[in-house]
Write a protein that holds these residues in place. Sequence first.
Motif, PDB file in Angstrom:
ATOM      1  N   ALA A  19       0.939  -0.818   0.255  1.00 50.50           N
ATOM      2  CA  ALA A  19      -0.167  -0.320   0.039  1.00 50.50           C
ATOM      3  C   ALA A  19       1.101   0.906   0.016  1.00 50.50           C
ATOM      4  O   ALA A  19       0.517   2.638  -0.821  1.00 50.50           O
ATOM      5  N   PHE A  20       1.615   1.130   1.074  1.00 49.88           N
ATOM      6  CA  PHE A  20       2.837   2.313   0.760  1.00 49.88           C
ATOM      7  C   PHE A  20       3.130   2.518  -0.287  1.00 49.88           C
ATOM      8  O   PHE A  20       4.354   3.570  -1.443  1.00 49.88           O
ATOM      9  N   TYR A  21       3.997   2.138  -1.683  1.00 48.85           N
ATOM     10  CA  TYR A  21       4.814   1.714  -2.929  1.00 48.85           C
ATOM     11  C   TYR A  21       3.668   2.360  -3.676  1.00 48.85           C
ATOM     12  O   TYR A  21       3.965   3.096  -3.934  1.00 48.85           O
ATOM     13  N   LYS A  22       2.284   1.548  -3.280  1.00 50.50           N
ATOM     14  CA  LYS A  22       1.431   2.409  -4.703  1.00 50.50           C
ATOM     15  C   LYS A  22       0.544   3.278  -3.951  1.00 50.50           C
ATOM     16  O   LYS A  22       0.794   4.316  -5.024  1.00 50.50           O
ATOM     17  N   LYS A  23       0.962   4.256  -2.551  1.00 49.75           N
ATOM     18  CA  LYS A  23       0.994   5.926  -2.736  1.00 49.75           C
ATOM     19  C   LYS A  23       1.993   6.590  -2.842  1.00 49.75           C
ATOM     20  O   LYS A  23       1.717   7.699  -3.202  1.00 49.75           O
ATOM     21  N   TYR A  24       3.281   6.187  -2.084  1.00 48.65           N
ATOM     22  CA  TYR A  24       4.281   6.665  -2.649  1.00 48.65           C
ATOM     23  C   TYR A  24       5.700   6.375  -3.273  1.00 48.65           C
ATOM     24  O   TYR A  24       6.577   7.099  -4.184  1.00 48.65           O
ATOM     25  N   GLY A  25       5.770   5.268  -3.963  1.00 49.49           N
ATOM     26  CA  GLY A  25       6.146   5.027  -4.635  1.00 49.49           C
ATOM     27  C   GLY A  25       7.826   4.358  -4.142  1.00 49.49           C
ATOM     28  O   GLY A  25       7.394   4.265  -2.926  1.00 49.49           O
ATOM     29  N   HIS A  26       8.719   4.216  -4.953  1.00 49.79           N
ATOM     30  CA  HIS A  26       9.580   4.175  -4.583  1.00 49.79           C
ATOM     31  C   HIS A  26      10.590   5.448  -3.274  1.00 49.79           C
ATOM     32  O   HIS A  26      11.159   6.350  -4.486  1.00 49.79           O
ATOM     33  N   THR A  58      14.010   7.233  17.539  1.00 44.57           N
ATOM     34  CA  THR A  58      12.680   6.976  18.137  1.00 44.57           C
ATOM     35  C   THR A  58      11.707   6.605  16.846  1.00 44.57           C
ATOM     36  O   THR A  58      10.993   6.760  16.732  1.00 44.57           O
ATOM     37  N   PHE A  59      12.454   6.147  16.295  1.00 48.70           N
ATOM     38  CA  PHE A  59      12.040   6.600  13.980  1.00 48.70           C
ATOM     39  C   PHE A  59      12.972   5.240  13.010  1.00 48.70           C
ATOM     40  O   PHE A  59      13.730   5.381  13.376  1.00 48.70           O
ATOM     41  N   LEU A  60      11.973   4.663  12.267  1.00 45.14           N
ATOM     42  CA  LEU A  60      12.396   3.707  11.096  1.00 45.14           C
ATOM     43  C   LEU A  60      13.326   5.052  10.315  1.00 45.14           C
ATOM     44  O   LEU A  60      11.562   5.437  10.196  1.00 45.14           O
ATOM     45  N   VAL A  61      13.422   4.814   9.275  1.00 50.51           N
ATOM     46  CA  VAL A  61      13.665   5.325   7.529  1.00 50.51           C
ATOM     47  C   VAL A  61      13.756   4.256   7.272  1.00 50.51           C
ATOM     48  O   VAL A  61      14.964   3.288   6.924  1.00 50.51           O
ATOM     49  N   GLN A  62      12.916   3.438   6.088  1.00 51.05           N
ATOM     50  CA  GLN A  62      12.258   2.564   5.651  1.00 51.05           C
ATOM     51  C   GLN A  62      12.349   2.810   3.897  1.00 51.05           C
ATOM     52  O   GLN A  62      12.082   3.724   3.784  1.00 51.05           O
ATOM     53  N   GLU A  63      12.827   1.887   2.981  1.00 52.39           N
ATOM     54  CA  GLU A  63      13.300   2.495   1.636  1.00 52.39           C
ATOM     55  C   GLU A  63      12.138   1.010   1.560  1.00 52.39           C
ATOM     56  O   GLU A  63      12.236   0.026   1.332  1.00 52.39           O
ATOM     57  N   CYS A  64      10.986   1.824   0.751  1.00 53.06           N
ATOM     58  CA  CYS A  64       9.864   0.891   0.714  1.00 53.06           C
ATOM     59  C   CYS A  64      10.531   0.571  -1.337  1.00 53.06           C
ATOM     60  O   CYS A  64      10.423   0.929  -2.165  1.00 53.06           O
ATOM     61  N   PHE A  65       9.556  -0.368  -1.455  1.00 54.72           N
ATOM     62  CA  PHE A  65      10.339  -1.575  -2.701  1.00 54.72           C
ATOM     63  C   PHE A  65       8.461  -1.977  -3.338  1.00 54.72           C
ATOM     64  O   PHE A  65       7.928  -2.128  -2.488  1.00 54.72           O
ATOM     65  N   LYS A  66       8.331  -2.779  -4.396  1.00 62.96           N
ATOM     66  CA  LYS A  66       7.331  -2.557  -4.777  1.00 62.96           C
ATOM     67  C   LYS A  66       6.897  -4.795  -4.209  1.00 62.96           C
ATOM     68  O   LYS A  66       6.064  -4.257  -3.846  1.00 62.96           O
ATOM     69  N   ASP A  67       8.052  -4.861  -3.876  1.00 62.73           N
ATOM     70  CA  ASP A  67       7.821  -6.651  -3.473  1.00 62.73           C
ATOM     71  C   ASP A  67       8.806  -6.775  -2.441  1.00 62.73           C
ATOM     72  O   ASP A  67       9.676  -5.865  -2.655  1.00 62.73           O
ATOM     73  N   LYS A  68       8.408  -7.053  -0.782  1.00 56.12           N
ATOM     74  CA  LYS A  68       8.763  -7.473   0.034  1.00 56.12           C
ATOM     75  C   LYS A  68       9.906  -8.339  -0.090  1.00 56.12           C
ATOM     76  O   LYS A  68      10.548  -7.573   1.025  1.00 56.12           O
ATOM     77  N   LYS A  69       9.931  -8.623  -0.873  1.00 56.26           N
ATOM     78  CA  LYS A  69      10.982  -9.442  -0.644  1.00 56.26           C
ATOM     79  C   LYS A  69      12.450  -8.749  -0.640  1.00 56.26           C
ATOM     80  O   LYS A  69      13.420  -8.977  -1.174  1.00 56.26           O
ATOM     81  N   GLN A  70      11.895  -7.612  -1.704  1.00 53.26           N
ATOM     82  CA  GLN A  70      13.308  -6.691  -1.777  1.00 53.26           C
ATOM     83  C   GLN A  70      14.371  -5.977  -0.388  1.00 53.26           C
ATOM     84  O   GLN A  70      15.344  -5.003  -0.809  1.00 53.26           O
ATOM     85  N   ALA A  71      13.037  -5.741   0.532  1.00 51.12           N
ATOM     86  CA  ALA A  71      14.030  -4.823   1.613  1.00 51.12           C
ATOM     87  C   ALA A  71      13.899  -6.418   2.670  1.00 51.12           C
ATOM     88  O   ALA A  71      13.017  -7.129   3.412  1.00 51.12           O
ATOM     89  N   VAL A  72      14.904  -6.490   2.681  1.00 49.69           N
ATOM     90  CA  VAL A  72      15.051  -8.178   3.609  1.00 49.69           C
ATOM     91  C   VAL A  72      16.461  -7.939   4.667  1.00 49.69           C
ATOM     92  O   VAL A  72      16.549  -8.351   5.584  1.00 49.69           O
TER      93      VAL A  72
END
Length: 87
Positions: A19-26, A58-72
Amino acid sequence: MNNSVLDKDYKYFIENMPAFYKKYGHRFLVIKNQGVLGDYDTFKSALDATLTTEKLGTFLVQECFKDKKQAVNHFQGNVAISKRKAA
């Protein structure tokens, strides 16, 4: 803030990544308290902007990918991040 809160935020990110990828992209998303504080072009811009209002660790910085398998990889410390696995 203890690591269990960051773990919940990471789980929230992973569960909602499509859903995040759909909204924000990469983009690089800043996650805190199971919510998105912002989205940025680079990790550095996400970190720099967020540190103006939030305490380190106190927070996370996460790279958003289309496929969960890319965030390993999940790194925790002062800032928790995910990085793509080398091909």
